[in-house]
Design an enzyme around this catalytic site. Structure first.
Site, PDB file in Angstrom:
ATOM      1  N   ALA A 110       0.845  -1.177   0.035  1.00 37.99           N
ATOM      2  CA  ALA A 110       0.034   0.011   0.018  1.00 37.99           C
ATOM      3  C   ALA A 110       0.827   1.357  -0.067  1.00 37.99           C
ATOM      4  CB  ALA A 110      -1.021  -0.186   1.018  1.00 37.99           C
ATOM      5  N   LEU A 111       1.997   1.299  -0.865  1.00 38.31           N
ATOM      6  CA  LEU A 111       2.856   2.255  -0.783  1.00 38.31           C
ATOM      7  C   LEU A 111       2.509   3.621  -1.160  1.00 38.31           C
ATOM      8  CD1 LEU A 111       5.465   0.294  -3.193  1.00 38.31           C
ATOM      9  CD2 LEU A 111       5.331   0.246  -0.494  1.00 38.31           C
ATOM     10  N   GLU A 156      11.852   7.251   9.694  1.00 37.42           N
ATOM     11  CA  GLU A 156      11.645   7.749  11.222  1.00 37.42           C
ATOM     12  C   GLU A 156      10.464   7.894  11.687  1.00 37.42           C
ATOM     13  OE1 GLU A 156      13.875  11.575  11.067  1.00 37.42           O
ATOM     14  OE2 GLU A 156      15.786  10.440  11.052  1.00 37.42           O
ATOM     15  N   LYS A 157       9.621   7.714  10.571  1.00 34.31           N
ATOM     16  CA  LYS A 157       8.044   7.839  11.129  1.00 34.31           C
ATOM     17  C   LYS A 157       7.495   6.908  12.279  1.00 34.31           C
ATOM     18  CE  LYS A 157       3.460   7.620  10.496  1.00 34.31           C
ATOM     19  NZ  LYS A 157       3.038   6.182  10.781  1.00 34.31           N
ATOM     20  N   HIS A 177       7.202   5.588   1.344  1.00 31.27           N
ATOM     21  CA  HIS A 177       7.847   4.364   1.010  1.00 31.27           C
ATOM     22  C   HIS A 177       8.952   4.771  -0.064  1.00 31.27           C
ATOM     23  CE1 HIS A 177       4.213   2.592   2.654  1.00 31.27           C
ATOM     24  NE2 HIS A 177       4.978   1.697   3.252  1.00 31.27           N
ATOM     25  N   SER A 221       0.753   7.553   5.884  1.00 32.24           N
ATOM     26  CA  SER A 221       1.028   6.286   6.390  1.00 32.24           C
ATOM     27  C   SER A 221      -0.304   5.522   5.741  1.00 32.24           C
ATOM     28  CB  SER A 221       0.351   6.326   7.699  1.00 32.24           C
ATOM     29  OG  SER A 221      -0.318   5.141   8.220  1.00 32.24           O
ATOM     30  N   SER A 222       0.057   4.194   5.419  1.00 31.59           N
ATOM     31  CA  SER A 222      -0.992   3.629   4.513  1.00 31.59           C
ATOM     32  C   SER A 222      -2.197   3.319   5.233  1.00 31.59           C
ATOM     33  CB  SER A 222      -0.480   1.981   4.529  1.00 31.59           C
ATOM     34  OG  SER A 222       0.863   1.726   4.061  1.00 31.59           O
TER      35      SER A 222
END
Ligand code: AMP
Length: 278
Positions: free
Chosen positions: A32-33, A148-149, A37, A185-186
């Site tokens: 789920a890029l 880093e997320k 990513h 975020s996915s």
């Protein structure tokens, strides 16, 4: 770009890429890029190494009441995105390839894995550490890129690599954000329109708090106030903490290297974010 779906294929493909002589850079993902990513892929490619992305929704890192079944999956789009980014190889194992019958080894990291996500999601980091160790071994990666997320995850992986003397260098990549500050975020796709409007308050709060903490304000009062701000915005914080950036131990004053970390529920989505305090 080649897509390997079996370990045998992966081994042959990695040997071929290693023959180029520029090393192997691994980017582990659950698919789920998004642009976060892709930033990892770009950083990997910028080293000159061959870039291998893995897409594997790792059941071992999901708890029994978590969203394994509903985790977003979009193989076709992910492969198109990776191809146009210039990725050399995609590793898409079946669950049975990663965890064959009789599989009996897990990796349990203590230290930085113990608090925060480790408490809210028992077993989560066992799953993360185990799958990362398997991926590093399967690919024989020289470098592996992490965002880093997921700050605590990054420290847990670094700790494991150091403790097990794994011959891979972990490279951290800064968090990619929406223009309003929300970390990509996915899972953001599950936010309703009104939740999406609220979500940037998480990073706004972190940013404002980081400034006040760096000025030397009393951490516990500031953190209490921060939690209240999140709650009044309609979020349910699991934690909002000032921690030592690598050990993840809570600290009371913003001595470097300090990090402010948080996870908060907004509707059905858990938002994670963090910021340096310096
Ligand atoms: P995931 O697919 O969510 O498991 O994430 C795969 C990798 O991408 C992890 O190293 C994450 O930390 C990283 N990542 C996820 N979101 C972001 C983001 N917004 N910016 C940078 N890296 C990210």
């Amino acid at each position: 770009m080649h897509v390997a779906r079996t370990l045998e294929d992966l081994r042959v493909s990695c040997t071929r890429l290693r023959g180029r002589g520029r090393g192997l850079a691994l980017v582990p993902t659950m698919g789920a890029l998004h642009a976060g990513h892709l930033s990892l892929i770009e950083h990997a490619l910028a080293t000159g190494a061959a870039c291998i992305a893995s897409i594997f929704v790792n059941p071992l890192q999901f708890g029994p009441n978590e969203d394994l079944a509903s985790y977003p999956r979009d193989e076709e789009r992910d492969l198109a995105v990776l191809k146009s980014a210039g990725c050399d190889l995609v590793w898409m194992p079946e669950v049975l390839a990663m965890y064959p019958p009789g599989d009996s080894t897990v990796i349990e990291v203590a230290g930085p894995a113990q608090r925060w996500e480790g408490t809210v999601r028992p077993g989560h980091f066992r799953g993360v550490a185990t799958v990362c160790a398997k991926l590093f071994g399967q690919v024989g990666a020289d470098l592996a890129f992490f965002g880093e997320k997921d700050w605590q995850q990054l420290q847990v992986v670094r700790r494991m690599v150091s403790d097990l003397h794994l011959p891979v260098r972990i490279v951290a990549v800064p968090t990619v954000r929406e223009p309003d500050g929300l970390a990509l975020s996915s899972r953001n796709r599950f936010l309703t329109d009104s939740e999406r409007q609220t979500a940037p308050i998480l990073f706004d709060t972190l940013r404002a708090l980081a400034v006040r903490l760096a000025e030397g304000g009393p951490a516990s009062d500031l953190l209490d106030r921060g939690r209240q701000e999140l709650e009044s915005a309609g979020m349910l914080p699991d934690y909002l903490a000032l921690v030592h950036a690598t050990t993840l131990e809570p600290i009371n004053t913003a001595q470097p290297p300090a990090r402010l970390i948080t996870a908060a529920r907004l509707g059905s989505v858990r938002l994670l974010d963090n910021i340096a305090v310096d």
